[in-house]
Design a protein around this motif. Structure first.
Motif, short mmCIF file in Angstrom:
data_model
loop_
_atom_site.label_atom_id
_atom_site.label_comp_id
_atom_site.label_asym_id
_atom_site.label_seq_id
_atom_site.Cartn_x
_atom_site.Cartn_y
_atom_site.Cartn_z
N ASP A 92 0.78 -1.24 0.10
CA ASP A 92 -0.08 0.00 0.11
C ASP A 92 0.99 1.21 0.07
OD1 ASP A 92 -2.03 1.74 0.06
OD2 ASP A 92 -2.69 1.17 2.45
N THR A 93 0.62 2.00 -0.83
CA THR A 93 1.43 3.55 -1.10
C THR A 93 0.96 4.29 -0.06
OG1 THR A 93 1.32 2.90 -3.44
CG2 THR A 93 2.33 4.97 -2.87
N ALA A 94 -0.05 4.47 0.65
CA ALA A 94 -0.58 5.43 1.40
C ALA A 94 0.27 5.82 2.33
CB ALA A 94 -2.03 5.24 1.80
N PRO A 95 0.45 4.75 3.48
CA PRO A 95 1.31 4.98 4.56
C PRO A 95 2.94 5.59 4.18
CG PRO A 95 1.24 2.68 4.29
CD PRO A 95 0.19 3.26 3.40
N ILE A 96 3.26 4.82 3.02
CA ILE A 96 4.68 5.34 2.74
C ILE A 96 4.73 6.76 2.23
CG2 ILE A 96 6.40 4.97 0.81
CD1 ILE A 96 5.49 1.86 0.96
N VAL A 97 3.80 7.17 1.41
CA VAL A 97 3.64 8.75 0.86
C VAL A 97 3.62 9.61 1.89
CG1 VAL A 97 2.23 10.36 -0.61
CG2 VAL A 97 2.90 8.15 -1.54
N GLU A 98 2.67 9.09 3.17
CA GLU A 98 2.68 10.06 4.28
C GLU A 98 4.02 9.98 5.04
OE1 GLU A 98 -0.36 10.12 8.28
OE2 GLU A 98 -0.38 8.46 6.83
N ALA A 99 4.57 9.09 5.19
CA ALA A 99 5.83 9.10 5.80
C ALA A 99 6.75 9.87 5.22
CB ALA A 99 6.21 7.71 5.98
N LEU A 100 6.88 9.84 3.62
CA LEU A 100 7.86 10.62 3.26
C LEU A 100 7.62 12.11 2.86
CD1 LEU A 100 8.12 8.22 -0.07
CD2 LEU A 100 10.04 8.53 1.55
N GLY A 101 6.53 12.40 3.18
CA GLY A 101 5.99 13.95 2.96
C GLY A 101 5.71 14.32 1.42
N GLU A 102 5.72 15.63 1.37
CA GLU A 102 5.31 16.38 0.03
C GLU A 102 6.16 15.70 -0.91
OE1 GLU A 102 2.81 18.28 -2.19
OE2 GLU A 102 2.76 17.70 -0.27
N PRO A 103 6.06 15.14 -2.12
CA PRO A 103 6.89 14.82 -3.27
C PRO A 103 7.54 16.16 -4.09
CG PRO A 103 4.73 14.45 -3.80
CD PRO A 103 4.86 14.70 -2.50
N ASP A 104 8.40 16.04 -4.91
CA ASP A 104 8.93 17.22 -5.39
C ASP A 104 8.01 17.45 -6.70
OD1 ASP A 104 11.24 17.34 -4.05
OD2 ASP A 104 12.48 16.59 -5.34
N SER A 105 7.26 16.52 -7.08
CA SER A 105 6.29 16.67 -8.22
C SER A 105 5.48 15.29 -8.18
CB SER A 105 6.81 16.59 -9.61
OG SER A 105 7.58 15.28 -9.90
N TYR A 106 4.26 15.57 -8.59
CA TYR A 106 3.23 14.54 -8.57
C TYR A 106 2.42 14.44 -9.87
CZ TYR A 106 -1.23 11.98 -7.41
OH TYR A 106 -2.48 11.57 -7.60
N PHE A 107 2.10 13.40 -10.42
CA PHE A 107 1.24 13.31 -11.66
C PHE A 107 0.49 11.99 -11.57
CE2 PHE A 107 0.95 11.38 -16.01
CZ PHE A 107 0.41 12.38 -16.67
N GLU A 108 -0.77 12.17 -12.21
CA GLU A 108 -1.69 10.98 -12.40
C GLU A 108 -2.31 10.91 -13.76
OE1 GLU A 108 -5.90 12.21 -10.59
OE2 GLU A 108 -4.25 11.75 -9.03
N GLU A 109 -2.67 9.38 -13.90
CA GLU A 109 -3.46 9.48 -15.31
C GLU A 109 -4.28 8.02 -15.20
OE1 GLU A 109 -0.92 8.83 -18.87
OE2 GLU A 109 -0.22 7.03 -17.87
N PRO A 110 -5.14 7.77 -16.12
CA PRO A 110 -5.73 6.38 -16.02
C PRO A 110 -4.75 5.39 -16.34
CG PRO A 110 -7.06 7.99 -17.56
CD PRO A 110 -5.80 8.56 -17.11
N SER A 111 -4.57 4.48 -15.39
CA SER A 111 -3.91 3.38 -15.33
C SER A 111 -4.00 2.41 -16.38
CB SER A 111 -3.70 2.56 -14.02
OG SER A 111 -3.07 1.72 -13.97
N CYS A 112 -2.93 1.88 -17.00
CA CYS A 112 -2.82 0.84 -17.94
C CYS A 112 -2.65 -0.64 -17.61
CB CYS A 112 -1.66 1.13 -19.20
SG CYS A 112 -2.31 2.40 -20.08
N ALA A 113 -2.39 -0.61 -16.29
CA ALA A 113 -2.11 -1.90 -15.63
C ALA A 113 -3.48 -2.32 -14.73
CB ALA A 113 -0.94 -1.74 -14.61
N ALA A 114 -4.30 -1.33 -14.47
CA ALA A 114 -5.63 -1.83 -13.54
C ALA A 114 -6.67 -0.73 -13.88
CB ALA A 114 -5.27 -2.33 -12.36
N GLU A 115 -7.98 -0.90 -13.50
CA GLU A 115 -8.72 -0.24 -13.77
C GLU A 115 -8.51 0.95 -12.51
OE1 GLU A 115 -13.80 0.12 -14.01
OE2 GLU A 115 -12.89 -1.91 -13.90
#
Length: 210
Positions: A92-115
């Motif tokens: 699960d990414t959520a606890p890791i991202v929370e622990a790491l803090g704000e990223p330098d950049s963030y991007f999202e798009e419809p996934s080609c690996a899963a719905e």
């Protein structure tokens, strides 16, 4: 000290990987089922046996494991650690991202690996790419971008091919530009430049690899 040559090569490799992911919606795209386990036991390796596990162990365990969700693949040999935060593909990414803090950049798009939506978190020295699994986002790739970070086995973007083989053993698959190790959950890839130095390090969920 950042090695500018290695950093530039790594950034180019990370960019090419991201561009590949952006254009990966094709008939050849590996699609992850959201039903049941995403792990595969027949990911490419050259030999059977336990040599991949010889380099795992207590160095990847400890207090840092508390930063991951309880359902992460703690049995995997290949994990990345940063400031005491342990990151494992298909966790699960959520606890890791929370622990790491704000990223330098963030991007999202419809996934080609899963719905659903694929998410891309870029930090100063590494990148995390995710894929959706129900209500969770799981780690699909971890890409090391500079020689400020290294694997728990001591490999970074200043290491040589001999360093990699000494650290991880002979149970690997040769690729046109490097070598790949798999523990059934994670595929750990190293790409070498023309001088035999590591130019790219990538952890990938075995479930998304062909």
């Amino acid at each position: 000290m950042i090695n500018l040559k290695k950093t530039t090569i790594a950034l180019l490799m990370a960019l090419s990987l991201m561009m590949a992911s952006l254009t990966a919606c094709s008939d050849d795209t590996k699609v992850i089922s959201n039903n049941g386990s995403n792990n595969t036991s027949d990911t490419n390796t050259t030999d059977s046996g336990d040599s991949n596990n010889a380099n795992s162990g207590d160095s990847q365990n400890g207090d840092s494991s508390d930063n991951n969700s309880g359902d992460s693949n703690s049995s995997t040999s290949y994990a990345f650690e940063y400031n005491g935060i342990k990151m494992v593909c298909d966790s699960d990414t959520a606890p890791i991202v929370e622990a790491l803090g704000e990223p330098d950049s963030y991007f999202e798009e419809p996934s080609c690996a899963a719905e659903g939506i694929g998410k891309y978190y870029t930090y100063s020295d590494f990148e995390i790419d995710t894929y959706p699994d129900g209500d969770n986002d799981l780690i699909m790739y971890i890409i090391l971008r500079t020689d400020n970070v290294k694997t728990p086995e001591g490999i970074d973007l200043s290491s040589t091919k001999d360093d990699v083989l000494n650290a991880y053993g002979d149970n690997y698959k040769e690729t046109p530009s490097g070598v790949m190790y798999s523990d059934g959950t994670t595929v750990l890839s190293f790409i070498f430049d023309g001088d035999g130095y590591v130019s790219s390090i990538q952890y990938a969920a075995a479930s998304v690899m062909d």
